[in-house]
Design an enzyme around this catalytic site. Sequence first.
Site, mmCIF file in Angstrom:
data_model
loop_
_atom_site.group_PDB
_atom_site.id
_atom_site.type_symbol
_atom_site.label_atom_id
_atom_site.label_comp_id
_atom_site.label_asym_id
_atom_site.label_seq_id
_atom_site.Cartn_x
_atom_site.Cartn_y
_atom_site.Cartn_z
ATOM 1 N N ASP A 1 -28.538 104.913 90.722
ATOM 2 C CA ASP A 1 -29.730 104.784 89.870
ATOM 3 C C ASP A 1 -29.977 103.325 89.560
ATOM 4 O O ASP A 1 -29.086 102.582 89.188
ATOM 5 C CB ASP A 1 -29.589 105.572 88.562
ATOM 6 C CG ASP A 1 -30.944 105.976 88.010
ATOM 7 O OD1 ASP A 1 -31.229 107.191 87.961
ATOM 8 O OD2 ASP A 1 -31.739 105.084 87.651
ATOM 9 N N ASN B 1 -33.662 111.867 95.528
ATOM 10 C CA ASN B 1 -34.251 112.381 94.303
ATOM 11 C C ASN B 1 -34.941 111.305 93.469
ATOM 12 O O ASN B 1 -35.797 111.618 92.639
ATOM 13 C CB ASN B 1 -33.111 113.063 93.512
ATOM 14 C CG ASN B 1 -33.461 113.332 92.087
ATOM 15 O OD1 ASN B 1 -34.156 114.308 91.806
ATOM 16 N ND2 ASN B 1 -33.025 112.468 91.175
ATOM 17 N N TYR C 1 -48.855 109.623 94.539
ATOM 18 C CA TYR C 1 -47.655 110.472 94.458
ATOM 19 C C TYR C 1 -47.770 111.669 95.423
ATOM 20 O O TYR C 1 -46.838 111.996 96.159
ATOM 21 C CB TYR C 1 -47.537 110.930 93.005
ATOM 22 C CG TYR C 1 -46.342 111.767 92.656
ATOM 23 C CD1 TYR C 1 -45.055 111.235 92.651
ATOM 24 C CD2 TYR C 1 -46.493 113.101 92.269
ATOM 25 C CE1 TYR C 1 -43.960 112.011 92.300
ATOM 26 C CE2 TYR C 1 -45.406 113.878 91.912
ATOM 27 C CZ TYR C 1 -44.148 113.334 91.936
ATOM 28 O OH TYR C 1 -43.070 114.099 91.581
HETATM 29 P P1 NAD Z 1 -36.418 111.117 86.060
HETATM 30 O O1 NAD Z 1 -37.326 109.991 85.733
HETATM 31 O O2 NAD Z 1 -35.747 111.761 84.921
HETATM 32 O O3 NAD Z 1 -35.370 110.669 87.117
HETATM 33 C C1 NAD Z 1 -35.684 109.841 88.173
HETATM 34 C C2 NAD Z 1 -34.590 108.818 88.291
HETATM 35 O O4 NAD Z 1 -34.846 108.031 89.433
HETATM 36 C C3 NAD Z 1 -34.555 107.862 87.110
HETATM 37 O O5 NAD Z 1 -33.308 107.860 86.512
HETATM 38 C C4 NAD Z 1 -34.896 106.512 87.716
HETATM 39 O O6 NAD Z 1 -34.199 105.439 87.104
HETATM 40 C C5 NAD Z 1 -34.465 106.709 89.135
HETATM 41 N N1 NAD Z 1 -35.160 105.747 90.020
HETATM 42 C C6 NAD Z 1 -36.453 105.422 90.021
HETATM 43 N N2 NAD Z 1 -36.689 104.505 90.969
HETATM 44 C C7 NAD Z 1 -35.529 104.246 91.601
HETATM 45 C C8 NAD Z 1 -35.155 103.429 92.671
HETATM 46 N N3 NAD Z 1 -36.053 102.645 93.277
HETATM 47 N N4 NAD Z 1 -33.881 103.433 93.077
HETATM 48 C C9 NAD Z 1 -32.978 104.222 92.459
HETATM 49 N N5 NAD Z 1 -33.272 105.018 91.410
HETATM 50 C C10 NAD Z 1 -34.548 105.048 90.997
HETATM 51 O O7 NAD Z 1 -37.316 112.161 86.836
HETATM 52 P P2 NAD Z 1 -36.979 113.606 87.459
HETATM 53 O O8 NAD Z 1 -38.026 114.503 86.945
HETATM 54 O O9 NAD Z 1 -35.584 113.933 87.281
HETATM 55 O O10 NAD Z 1 -37.351 113.353 88.965
HETATM 56 C C11 NAD Z 1 -36.492 113.541 90.019
HETATM 57 C C12 NAD Z 1 -37.296 113.791 91.273
HETATM 58 O O11 NAD Z 1 -37.955 115.041 91.158
HETATM 59 C C13 NAD Z 1 -38.380 112.813 91.556
HETATM 60 O O12 NAD Z 1 -38.447 112.530 92.929
HETATM 61 C C14 NAD Z 1 -39.630 113.494 91.130
HETATM 62 O O13 NAD Z 1 -40.777 113.014 91.783
HETATM 63 C C15 NAD Z 1 -39.321 114.885 91.489
HETATM 64 N N6 NAD Z 1 -40.121 115.890 90.779
HETATM 65 C C16 NAD Z 1 -39.873 116.187 89.500
HETATM 66 C C17 NAD Z 1 -40.616 117.161 88.872
HETATM 67 C C18 NAD Z 1 -40.353 117.559 87.461
HETATM 68 O O14 NAD Z 1 -40.974 118.518 86.998
HETATM 69 N N7 NAD Z 1 -39.488 116.865 86.787
HETATM 70 C C19 NAD Z 1 -41.657 117.795 89.549
HETATM 71 C C20 NAD Z 1 -41.860 117.503 90.876
HETATM 72 C C21 NAD Z 1 -41.075 116.559 91.468
#
Ligand code: NAD
Length: 912
Positions: A529, A592, A657
Amino acid sequence: MIGITSFGGYIPRLRLNRMSIFQSMGWFAPAIVMVAQGERSFCNWDEDSLTMAVEASRDCLKGMDKSIIDAHYLCSTTLPFADRSGAGVVKTALNLKDDIVAADFTTSLKCSTSALVTALDAVKGGNKHSILVTASDKREAQAAYFYEMWFGDGAASLLVGDRDVIAEFKGSYSVSHDFVDHYRGSWKEYDYMWEERWVRDEGYSKIIPEAVSGLFDRLSISMDEVDTFVFPCFFKAEHRKIAKKLGATPEKVVDNMHEVCGETGAAHPFVMLVSALEKAQPGDRILVAGFGQGCDALYFQVTDNIKNIRPRRGIKGSLENKKTIDNYPKFLKFRDLIKTEMGIRAEAPTQTAMTVLWRKRKMLTGLIGGRCTKCGTPQFPRMDICVNPECNALNTQEDYPFADEPAFIKSFTGDLLAVSIDPPAIYGMIQFENGGRFMADFTDCELGDVRVGQKVTLQFRRRFVDKERGFSGYFWKAIPIPGTAPEKPREERLRFDDKVAVVTGAGAGLGRVYALELAKRGAKVVVNDLGGARDGSGDGSTAPADQVVEEIKAIGGEAVASYDSVATPEGGQAVVDTAIKAFGKLDIVINNAGILRDKTLPKMAPANWDAVMDVHLKGTYNVTRPAFIKMRENRYGRIIFTTSAAGLYGNFGQTNYSAAKMGLVGFMNTLKLEGEKHNIKINTVAPVAATRLTEDILPPDLLQKLKPEFVAPLVLYLSSEQCNETGIILNAGMGYFNRAAIMTGPGAVVGDEIKIPDLDDIHKNWEAINTLENAEEFTNATAAFGPMLDAFNPKKKDSSGGAAQGQLTVKAIFDKLPDAFRADKAAGVELIFQFAISGPEGGSWHASIHDGVCEVSEGTHESPTSTIKMADVDFVKLITGELNAMTAFTSGKLMVEGDLMKSQLIQKLFRF
Ligand code: NAD
């Protein structure tokens, strides 16, 4: 009051689908198709009329005081000994007391009803109070004979007495005639049958009514006073006619059970009576007639006690516990009707020392062990010294019956080298819950279903047949009870021991939960992360990754942190290098990491577009590429991509996105093909969870229910070795999971392939072009191109209604064959399948399987391993599952030349 006081039943577990007899032998005896409906019961190779009699009797006596029984009558025309009391064996196996009469009733199908009349008369006379009457038969018929179809194996048991009567005996009437419808000379294996029409007209149709009318006269009753009429007769039409002649309406007549088990010989009047008693209500009046060189007719009335009888297996339970097979040669082998080479080990001497059998009869036939009267420890076998190390008392043992004791499997093995009629021989250590254990043979089970800890029941079975001396040896065997294997502790079921995983963006939200759950199940995890802001801005922080690593260590797991950004190729490489450096390999990557920069398109500045692309789409490429290279070296990998509903279906203000997330689907569609032969599976998940990314997008009350923990099980399953899926998209949230897919409609041909269609043509055909009815999913671009090419192929269009409608053609099957190939099932497989398909759509194709790759070419190969010959129509049916491979083979629709065994790999190696 005297009458029936208990009942029990036993139909062997195995059933033979009668059609399989016809499929094997119909060429020779086409008429047998007339009775080829349903299935017939048949004994396992270690069952005979004695073992079935023991089981039916145990069912009848379960939970009862056996010391009240003062006679046992065994009825059968197929006892394994012409001169050794069968009742004596059954009585010993049941541990009935010694001072009883044990007698065999035999040599006529009505021996069972005659024994029942005799028993009821004896109880009526007051000399005896409780008599166990058991009927059991396992009759043989020559192959492809009507009687092979009609017969079934089975047993049933009735206890008659003067206490707790459930069906009061009102009277009987018997006629005896030397009417020889069939007979078996004492030195012959099979019955000799006289002409059926005569048997029906002069036998069943006259003699059954004679006995029934005699009974009616004797008791001054008529068919009006009968609610249930039990009488075996395997001629279906005759069964109906006799009932009608006697004035019994169809609802009174008990089914002769042809479809579910077949006619069980001397046991059948009892089998049908037990099945009637299972449904009987107080007050019901039951008429039973047993035919065979005369006829016995008996009349009973069911009492209120029927409501109080304990549950039992009976005939109903036996019929429910079944395993149907289509394997006719197996049936023949189990009955010793075909000769096979049993190997040199089968020649070991099997002589039984009658001295030992007598001395140890309680142990060998009755499964009696010992129990220490001092400390209460049970043991098997019984010995002079107590096995309890704290006790070791001398000469304190008393008899202790083990047959009904609860027991489970302590250990087991499947032995392919041991002599067995049904290899592998399965045996193992049985542990009794209350103490005592012994090594037992297992029966009525398949090796793949047996588990340590599974409960077993014990049954009296044949161990061997000493043909030289005409002796059958018996002992007790263990039967694993389906569905009783103990569940493994939750965390042990799917584990990731020895697996190394990278989870990107694992410092928070979904990624953190994936990392923790993987570590809990034994995986070594790289927690990556960047620790940046929600929109990816800022310098980042090591804190989120470090914190998750600490959490993992706190629960005893192994993890290292990586703070690299996935947004650059160097960052992606560094993440993978971290895994290799810390743990030496990489098995799982969960892509992720994610950020959001939501804007409507006019406001979507290039920097916002690019930042989102860099983390999601390029970020996944940056990590996956070096990871894929490492996985390919190991020939193992599980990769997860993270998409979103925004990309799959659209979401206002998220063009950047959505484009990135849908780009990942395209990335997966192709990478799955590249990963296939290296055992690397790539799947995509569209999560919905309450995290930093959704906190201001989803309504607060919904966020409560959207814990990331609900998504993790699916992502972990897709990351596991057990999951062989590749190239699919799954939605996951709140514990709800469903698959999303790109579907393609059947489409329409517009024009004639030469003239370019104009706009009006498109307009006119819009509905057909636009429809998704009968839409198909394609596994690669070539397959998707197939319907377009086929649509212009007149041969396909005419013969099948058109490939344009998405129907499978022989050519399409071979086009799709490489996609249907399962490389993970092909380790070490090197062969060439030649297909010779006849008919208008036919042709020759061959599939070469080499080094985990399948190549399909048109034409004939010079040295195929196996050649499969079929008609085009049947081949399509086989592939679409409409035609069963075994049925096709046995009916001659599928012919195999060359290596038959290897041809069977087709089912394993290809999945459509
Ligand atoms: P989150 O923001 O809680 O977690 C994402 C993590 O990715 C963060 O901790 C961030 O620091 C890390 N990150 C961002 N850019 C980075 C980089 N360049 N290198 C390394 N780490 C990086 O969000 P989440 O909801 O847990 O999302 C996880 C994945 O699920 C994402 O790809 C998101 O698009 C996808 N997603 C989530 C949802 C939802 O409902 N939460 C819906 C559809 C898709």
